[in-house]
Design a protein around this motif. Structure first.
Motif, PDB file in Angstrom:
ATOM      1  N   VAL A  49       6.749  -8.898  -9.611  1.00 54.63           N
ATOM      2  CA  VAL A  49       8.078  -9.455  -9.886  1.00 54.63           C
ATOM      3  C   VAL A  49       7.919 -10.874 -10.421  1.00 54.63           C
ATOM      4  O   VAL A  49       8.552 -11.264 -11.402  1.00 54.63           O
ATOM      5  CB  VAL A  49       8.942  -9.446  -8.606  1.00 54.63           C
ATOM      6  CG1 VAL A  49      10.310 -10.070  -8.881  1.00 54.63           C
ATOM      7  CG2 VAL A  49       9.087  -8.030  -8.069  1.00 54.63           C
TER       8      VAL A  49
ATOM      9  N   LEU B 282       4.997 -12.440  -6.042  1.00 57.71           N
ATOM     10  CA  LEU B 282       5.842 -11.449  -5.372  1.00 57.71           C
ATOM     11  C   LEU B 282       5.612 -10.105  -6.052  1.00 57.71           C
ATOM     12  O   LEU B 282       5.903  -9.935  -7.237  1.00 57.71           O
ATOM     13  CB  LEU B 282       7.310 -11.851  -5.466  1.00 57.71           C
ATOM     14  CG  LEU B 282       8.325 -10.822  -4.950  1.00 57.71           C
ATOM     15  CD1 LEU B 282       8.091 -10.511  -3.475  1.00 57.71           C
ATOM     16  CD2 LEU B 282       9.753 -11.315  -5.188  1.00 57.71           C
TER      17      LEU B 282
ATOM     18  N   ASP C   4      10.010  -6.499  -3.769  1.00 55.88           N
ATOM     19  CA  ASP C   4      11.020  -7.074  -2.887  1.00 55.88           C
ATOM     20  C   ASP C   4      11.179  -6.223  -1.630  1.00 55.88           C
ATOM     21  O   ASP C   4      10.763  -5.055  -1.586  1.00 55.88           O
ATOM     22  CB  ASP C   4      12.366  -7.166  -3.610  1.00 55.88           C
ATOM     23  CG  ASP C   4      12.430  -8.359  -4.549  1.00 55.88           C
ATOM     24  OD1 ASP C   4      12.117  -9.479  -4.097  1.00 55.88           O
ATOM     25  OD2 ASP C   4      12.788  -8.164  -5.724  1.00 55.88           O
ATOM     26  N   GLU C   5      11.820  -6.800  -0.647  1.00 54.92           N
ATOM     27  CA  GLU C   5      12.100  -6.074   0.588  1.00 54.92           C
ATOM     28  C   GLU C   5      13.079  -4.929   0.315  1.00 54.92           C
ATOM     29  O   GLU C   5      14.048  -5.081  -0.433  1.00 54.92           O
ATOM     30  CB  GLU C   5      12.688  -7.028   1.625  1.00 54.92           C
ATOM     31  CG  GLU C   5      13.101  -6.355   2.921  1.00 54.92           C
ATOM     32  CD  GLU C   5      13.857  -7.295   3.838  1.00 54.92           C
ATOM     33  OE1 GLU C   5      14.318  -6.835   4.905  1.00 54.92           O
ATOM     34  OE2 GLU C   5      13.995  -8.483   3.494  1.00 54.92           O
ATOM     35  N   ASP C   6      12.807  -3.791   0.917  1.00 57.15           N
ATOM     36  CA  ASP C   6      13.701  -2.630   0.843  1.00 57.15           C
ATOM     37  C   ASP C   6      14.309  -2.447   2.227  1.00 57.15           C
ATOM     38  O   ASP C   6      13.762  -1.750   3.082  1.00 57.15           O
ATOM     39  CB  ASP C   6      12.919  -1.390   0.408  1.00 57.15           C
ATOM     40  CG  ASP C   6      13.830  -0.178   0.191  1.00 57.15           C
ATOM     41  OD1 ASP C   6      15.019  -0.251   0.563  1.00 57.15           O
ATOM     42  OD2 ASP C   6      13.334   0.832  -0.334  1.00 57.15           O
TER      43      ASP C   6
ATOM     44  N   ALA D 134       8.853  -6.907   2.000  1.00 54.68           N
ATOM     45  CA  ALA D 134       8.485  -7.550   0.738  1.00 54.68           C
ATOM     46  C   ALA D 134       7.003  -7.882   0.813  1.00 54.68           C
ATOM     47  O   ALA D 134       6.493  -8.267   1.865  1.00 54.68           O
ATOM     48  CB  ALA D 134       9.302  -8.821   0.528  1.00 54.68           C
TER      49      ALA D 134
ATOM     50  N   TYR E 141       3.650  -9.925  -0.888  1.00 57.99           N
ATOM     51  CA  TYR E 141       3.180 -11.019  -1.732  1.00 57.99           C
ATOM     52  C   TYR E 141       1.655 -10.955  -1.844  1.00 57.99           C
ATOM     53  O   TYR E 141       0.975 -10.485  -0.928  1.00 57.99           O
ATOM     54  CB  TYR E 141       3.573 -12.374  -1.140  1.00 57.99           C
ATOM     55  CG  TYR E 141       5.058 -12.614  -1.046  1.00 57.99           C
ATOM     56  CD1 TYR E 141       5.721 -13.378  -2.000  1.00 57.99           C
ATOM     57  CD2 TYR E 141       5.801 -12.083   0.009  1.00 57.99           C
ATOM     58  CE1 TYR E 141       7.084 -13.606  -1.909  1.00 57.99           C
ATOM     59  CE2 TYR E 141       7.163 -12.301   0.105  1.00 57.99           C
ATOM     60  CZ  TYR E 141       7.801 -13.065  -0.857  1.00 57.99           C
ATOM     61  OH  TYR E 141       9.157 -13.286  -0.764  1.00 57.99           O
TER      62      TYR E 141
ATOM     63  N   ASP F 127       9.975  -9.740   5.962  1.00 56.91           N
ATOM     64  CA  ASP F 127      11.325  -9.193   5.874  1.00 56.91           C
ATOM     65  C   ASP F 127      12.292 -10.202   6.473  1.00 56.91           C
ATOM     66  O   ASP F 127      11.902 -11.326   6.810  1.00 56.91           O
ATOM     67  CB  ASP F 127      11.431  -7.820   6.545  1.00 56.91           C
ATOM     68  CG  ASP F 127      11.175  -7.872   8.052  1.00 56.91           C
ATOM     69  OD1 ASP F 127      11.115  -8.987   8.617  1.00 56.91           O
ATOM     70  OD2 ASP F 127      11.036  -6.801   8.668  1.00 56.91           O
ATOM     71  N   TYR F 128      13.556  -9.805   6.611  1.00 58.47           N
ATOM     72  CA  TYR F 128      14.560 -10.762   7.059  1.00 58.47           C
ATOM     73  C   TYR F 128      14.353 -11.180   8.509  1.00 58.47           C
ATOM     74  O   TYR F 128      14.885 -12.205   8.953  1.00 58.47           O
ATOM     75  CB  TYR F 128      15.965 -10.171   6.871  1.00 58.47           C
ATOM     76  CG  TYR F 128      16.315  -9.075   7.851  1.00 58.47           C
ATOM     77  CD1 TYR F 128      17.102  -9.340   8.968  1.00 58.47           C
ATOM     78  CD2 TYR F 128      15.857  -7.771   7.662  1.00 58.47           C
ATOM     79  CE1 TYR F 128      17.425  -8.336   9.870  1.00 58.47           C
ATOM     80  CE2 TYR F 128      16.173  -6.766   8.556  1.00 58.47           C
ATOM     81  CZ  TYR F 128      16.960  -7.051   9.655  1.00 58.47           C
ATOM     82  OH  TYR F 128      17.266  -6.060  10.552  1.00 58.47           O
TER      83      TYR F 128
ATOM     84  N   ARG G 123       6.724 -14.585   6.672  1.00 62.54           N
ATOM     85  CA  ARG G 123       5.613 -14.084   5.866  1.00 62.54           C
ATOM     86  C   ARG G 123       4.300 -14.221   6.623  1.00 62.54           C
ATOM     87  O   ARG G 123       3.929 -15.302   7.059  1.00 62.54           O
ATOM     88  CB  ARG G 123       5.545 -14.848   4.546  1.00 62.54           C
ATOM     89  CG  ARG G 123       4.645 -14.202   3.506  1.00 62.54           C
ATOM     90  CD  ARG G 123       4.607 -15.025   2.232  1.00 62.54           C
ATOM     91  NE  ARG G 123       5.931 -15.286   1.699  1.00 62.54           N
ATOM     92  CZ  ARG G 123       6.155 -15.990   0.589  1.00 62.54           C
ATOM     93  NH1 ARG G 123       5.133 -16.496  -0.084  1.00 62.54           N
ATOM     94  NH2 ARG G 123       7.386 -16.191   0.173  1.00 62.54           N
TER      95      ARG G 123
ATOM     96  N   GLN H  56       3.743  -2.382   2.462  1.00 60.83           N
ATOM     97  CA  GLN H  56       5.200  -2.264   2.542  1.00 60.83           C
ATOM     98  C   GLN H  56       5.668  -1.681   3.870  1.00 60.83           C
ATOM     99  O   GLN H  56       6.772  -1.997   4.327  1.00 60.83           O
ATOM    100  CB  GLN H  56       5.723  -1.378   1.407  1.00 60.83           C
ATOM    101  CG  GLN H  56       5.829  -2.065   0.061  1.00 60.83           C
ATOM    102  CD  GLN H  56       6.542  -1.180  -0.934  1.00 60.83           C
ATOM    103  OE1 GLN H  56       5.991  -0.183  -1.413  1.00 60.83           O
ATOM    104  NE2 GLN H  56       7.781  -1.524  -1.229  1.00 60.83           N
TER     105      GLN H  56
END
Length: 209
Positions: free
Chosen positions: A85, A100, A103-105, A112, A114, A130-131, A135, A151
């Motif tokens: 990304v 990156l 992204d987070e799914d 996400a 990296y 993730d939220y 990291r 992932q």
């Protein structure tokens, strides 16, 4: 002067307004304060300039290191055919901004991912986030499948760096200096020195072949 006149003179002196400049310079006689030097000394200006140059040199070295690491990461991604990304780059503070990859799914519970440079391992590492999870290290980037694994797998503790056995051996023998041990142990300490250096020498010879 009578005692009464002396007291009157003393009272008049106490009631005279005080020049605040005399508080800064006790030798001030009421005239301009030309003799009060408020300028910073020359050596202090030189010290500040030296510090600024040191900080600039340190920032430049940090940016050069980050540029190298970003290049290592991006080369690895291209080798594996990964189109991220965002590519790895140098951030505004001179540090490494990780690439990156995905992204987070949130709906499917995937992190996400990296890609960054692991200085301890001298290799590209994958970090997941993730939220709810900051990291953190996930795994080494060994193949394109490593990204898919990162992932869904929970972040792990980063692997420990490989020990520098040569440095450890030298530290051990230096702690056994002959002048630190008794006379009876001097021969043993000398033998340990010789054997350790011999092993290190053989290891270096083997590495050069």
């Amino acid at each position: 002067m009578t005692p009464a006149e002396f007291r009157a003179t003393l009272v008049r002196g106490l009631l005279m307004p005080l020049d605040p400049r005399t508080l800064l310079d006790p030798h001030h006689n009421g005239g301009p304060m030309n003799d009060l030097n408020t300028a910073a000394p020359t050596w202090l200006a030189e010290a500040e300039a030296d510090r600024e140059n040191f900080e600039l040199d340190r920032l430049a070295e940090k940016m050069r290191r980050s540029e190298r690491h970003a290049a290592f990461v991006n080369i690895k991604l291209r080798e594996l055919g990964i189109e991220p990304v965002t590519w790895a780059k140098v951030d505004s503070s001179g540090g490494l901004d990780a690439a990156l990859l995905v992204d987070e799914d949130y709906e499917n519970g995937k992190y996400a991912v990296y890609a960054t440079w692991g200085e301890h391992n001298d290799a590209v590492e994958l970090w997941a986030q993730d939220y709810e999870t900051p990291r953190r290290f996930s795994q080494m980037l060994n193949s394109i499948g490593s990204v898919a694994a990162a992932q869904i797998e929970a972040p792990k503790v980063p692997p420990l760096p490989r020990p520098d056995y040569r440095a450890l051996a030298l530290r051990a023998v230096n702690s056994l200096r002959e002048d630190y041990v008794g006379c009876d142990a001097a021969a043993v300490a000398a033998a340990i020195h010789g054997l350790t250096y011999a092993v290190l020498h053989l290891a270096e010879q083997g590495a050069e072949r």
